[in-house]
Design an enzyme around this catalytic site. Structure first.
Site, PDB file in Angstrom:
ATOM      1  N   ASP A  96    -142.589  21.049-114.828  1.00  0.00           N
ATOM      2  CA  ASP A  96    -141.457  21.608-114.031  1.00  0.00           C
ATOM      3  C   ASP A  96    -141.645  21.722-112.452  1.00  0.00           C
ATOM      4  O   ASP A  96    -140.849  22.358-111.683  1.00  0.00           O
ATOM      5  CB  ASP A  96    -141.342  23.176-114.588  1.00  0.00           C
ATOM      6  CG  ASP A  96    -142.632  23.597-114.229  1.00  0.00           C
ATOM      7  OD1 ASP A  96    -143.472  23.439-113.521  1.00  0.00           O
ATOM      8  OD2 ASP A  96    -142.723  24.758-115.012  1.00  0.00           O
ATOM      9  N   GLU A 118    -144.148  18.102-122.042  1.00  0.00           N
ATOM     10  CA  GLU A 118    -144.066  19.465-122.086  1.00  0.00           C
ATOM     11  C   GLU A 118    -142.526  19.832-121.801  1.00  0.00           C
ATOM     12  O   GLU A 118    -141.990  20.649-120.835  1.00  0.00           O
ATOM     13  CB  GLU A 118    -144.820  20.149-120.927  1.00  0.00           C
ATOM     14  CG  GLU A 118    -145.006  21.596-121.189  1.00  0.00           C
ATOM     15  CD  GLU A 118    -146.091  22.204-119.932  1.00  0.00           C
ATOM     16  OE1 GLU A 118    -147.344  22.337-120.482  1.00  0.00           O
ATOM     17  OE2 GLU A 118    -145.567  22.586-119.031  1.00  0.00           O
ATOM     18  N   GLU A 132    -139.072  26.471-110.891  1.00  0.00           N
ATOM     19  CA  GLU A 132    -139.469  25.409-111.906  1.00  0.00           C
ATOM     20  C   GLU A 132    -138.569  25.519-113.078  1.00  0.00           C
ATOM     21  O   GLU A 132    -138.248  24.647-113.860  1.00  0.00           O
ATOM     22  CB  GLU A 132    -140.821  26.059-112.285  1.00  0.00           C
ATOM     23  CG  GLU A 132    -141.916  25.706-111.416  1.00  0.00           C
ATOM     24  CD  GLU A 132    -141.997  26.745-110.367  1.00  0.00           C
ATOM     25  OE1 GLU A 132    -143.100  26.467-109.300  1.00  0.00           O
ATOM     26  OE2 GLU A 132    -141.528  27.830-110.287  1.00  0.00           O
ATOM     27  N   HIS A 213    -149.721  32.429-107.292  1.00  0.00           N
ATOM     28  CA  HIS A 213    -149.216  31.465-106.281  1.00  0.00           C
ATOM     29  C   HIS A 213    -147.723  31.455-106.477  1.00  0.00           C
ATOM     30  O   HIS A 213    -147.135  30.870-105.639  1.00  0.00           O
ATOM     31  CB  HIS A 213    -149.842  30.007-106.495  1.00  0.00           C
ATOM     32  CG  HIS A 213    -149.529  29.249-107.768  1.00  0.00           C
ATOM     33  ND1 HIS A 213    -149.976  29.825-108.942  1.00  0.00           N
ATOM     34  CD2 HIS A 213    -148.352  28.428-108.045  1.00  0.00           C
ATOM     35  CE1 HIS A 213    -149.403  28.888-110.007  1.00  0.00           C
ATOM     36  NE2 HIS A 213    -148.366  28.129-109.271  1.00  0.00           N
ATOM     37  N   ARG A 215    -143.815  31.422-106.334  1.00  0.00           N
ATOM     38  CA  ARG A 215    -142.726  31.663-105.321  1.00  0.00           C
ATOM     39  C   ARG A 215    -141.902  32.998-105.449  1.00  0.00           C
ATOM     40  O   ARG A 215    -141.785  33.798-104.485  1.00  0.00           O
ATOM     41  CB  ARG A 215    -141.952  30.505-105.148  1.00  0.00           C
ATOM     42  CG  ARG A 215    -142.575  29.161-104.488  1.00  0.00           C
ATOM     43  CD  ARG A 215    -141.496  27.998-104.369  1.00  0.00           C
ATOM     44  NE  ARG A 215    -142.199  26.843-104.118  1.00  0.00           N
ATOM     45  CZ  ARG A 215    -142.204  26.537-102.915  1.00  0.00           C
ATOM     46  NH1 ARG A 215    -141.537  27.051-102.040  1.00  0.00           N
ATOM     47  NH2 ARG A 215    -142.782  25.368-102.540  1.00  0.00           N
ATOM     48  N   HIS A 245    -154.878  30.462-103.471  1.00  0.00           N
ATOM     49  CA  HIS A 245    -154.286  29.180-103.086  1.00  0.00           C
ATOM     50  C   HIS A 245    -153.957  28.843-101.700  1.00  0.00           C
ATOM     51  O   HIS A 245    -154.043  29.772-100.790  1.00  0.00           O
ATOM     52  CB  HIS A 245    -152.698  29.481-103.928  1.00  0.00           C
ATOM     53  CG  HIS A 245    -151.892  28.204-104.029  1.00  0.00           C
ATOM     54  ND1 HIS A 245    -151.336  27.514-103.084  1.00  0.00           N
ATOM     55  CD2 HIS A 245    -152.007  27.562-105.187  1.00  0.00           C
ATOM     56  CE1 HIS A 245    -150.542  26.590-103.569  1.00  0.00           C
ATOM     57  NE2 HIS A 245    -151.070  26.281-104.951  1.00  0.00           N
TER      58      HIS A 245
END
Length: 374
Positions: A96, A118, A132, A213, A215, A245
């Site tokens: 993604d 996936e 994603e 991490h 967003r 990260h």
């Protein structure tokens, strides 16, 4: 020989795609080329070393403070040039990421068949995880080969309009995890592991491993996560290890809030092998990572997911993984429950394999081989 272009840009993609690359090469029927965008530059290079591979094409497209529209447009244009030169019969992307979505668009524009490894994961909320969820929905809408890791993911695809063929293969991340985990165990038995400890750990304290991490947690979410971790750090029986990260939006908040606290070790991002070592050593894992939701159960480690939704309900169903969001009090109470109630911990800390038996890559290679041979 059929030409297959495998494209990715982040460390999680490399971990899950390099086993597929190896399986395709072992078939001896394919000319396989690996193209990377370099979304995770330093972390990506480490994974290639683990699998003894190197990219054939390195676009190296990432720059400081790059915005999503800019990198998306750049990947589409540059991958189109790659497609024109290599002229593949199939493009394989994973998961993604922006690299996967933009590469799939470039392949679609160039009328090259797409395989999505996936496929079918859904949170059913375009805002979580962002971007994603949009990326994987977009890829699945144009892919001709949809390699779903679970029957649930395949059912998601069956409920949607899909132009592609759906196959349930398991998750290639489990292939990589089991391969590296066996290597680590051999090294430990033979005493050949000469790597230095990443951090000095107290054998009498429980290790809480943290990764974060996403967003959608930028801002208030990370403030809440840090508050929860700071409260956990007041316990005398814990030690927290957090590989931070590289994104400054994450690292600046984490280091400002947690730097210098007792029992908290903020370290630089670690290699894939070292992350597995930490996971095997951990008592509890706190994460917002998709891959760790798959890996933790296979290693028998309870995983608390610092998100409100997940596209991996199979892990939740096993009882080894649960959602805790970013509320600091909930993070503290959920971790404390695992540490303070041994029978409860043992029910959560058991090895389960909802994402396959480690043969996903060979299954994918076999499906592609049979498809081209018929």
């Amino acid at each position: 020989m059929q030409r297959v272009l495998v494209a990715f840009g982040t460390r999680p993609e490399a971990i899950k795609m390099l086993p597929v690359v190896r399986a395709l090469r072992e078939c001896k029927r394919f000319n396989v080329s690996v193209a990377i965008t370099g979304q995770h530059r330093q972390m990506l290079d480490q994974v290639f070393e683990v699998f003894g591979e190197k990219p054939d094409i390195d676009l190296n497209l990432m720059t400081h403070n790059q915005k999503l529209p800019d990198i998306t447009a750049l990947i589409i244009s540059q991958m189109s040039i790659v497609l024109g030169g290599f002229r593949p019969d199939l493009v394989l992307v994973h998961g993604d990421t922006t690299t996967a979505m933009a590469t799939a668009i470039a392949a679609f524009y160039n009328r090259v068949p797409i395989g999505h490894v996936e496929a079918g994961l859904r949170s059913f909320d375009l805002a979580q995880p962002w971007p994603e969820e949009f990326n994987r929905v977009a890829i699945d809408s144009v892919a001709e080969y949809l390699f779903a890791p679970t029957s649930g993911a395949a059912e998601n695809l069956d409920r949607e309009y899909s132009r592609g063929r759906v196959y349930v293969t398991g998750n290639t991340g489990i292939d990589a995890l089991l391969h590296v985990s066996r290597q680590i165990e051999v090294e430990e038995r033979e005493g050949s592991n000469s790597s230095r400890p990443l951090v000095e750990l107290d054998p009498h304290r429980s290790l809480i491993l943290v990764t974060g991490h996403r967003r959608e947690s930028f801002g208030a979410g990370f403030e809440g996560i840090c508050s929860g971790l700071a409260k956990l750090a007041t316990r005398d029986d814990v030690q927290i290890v957090y590989p931070v990260h590289l994104n400054p939006i994450v690292s600046e908040v984490v280091r400002a809030r947690l730097g210098g606290l007792n029992n908290v070790h903020l370290i630089d991002p670690v290699s894939y092998v070292d992350m597995i070592r930490l996971m095997k050593r951990a008592k509890v894992i706190l994460t917002d990572s998709g891959g760790i939701q798959e890996e933790g159960p296979a290693l028998g480690r309870p995983v608390l997911v610092m998100r409100d939704t997940t596209e991996r309900p199979e892990a939740i169903a096993t009882g080894t993984v649960s959602l805790v969001g970013t509320d600091p009090l909930r993070i503290y109470s959920e971790v404390s429950a695992l540490l303070d109630d041994e029978p409860y911990y043992q029910r959560r800390a058991r090895a389960v394999f909802p994402y396959g038996d480690g043969t996903a890559s060979t299954q994918i290679a076999k499906i592609i081989t049979e498809s081209f041979c018929t």
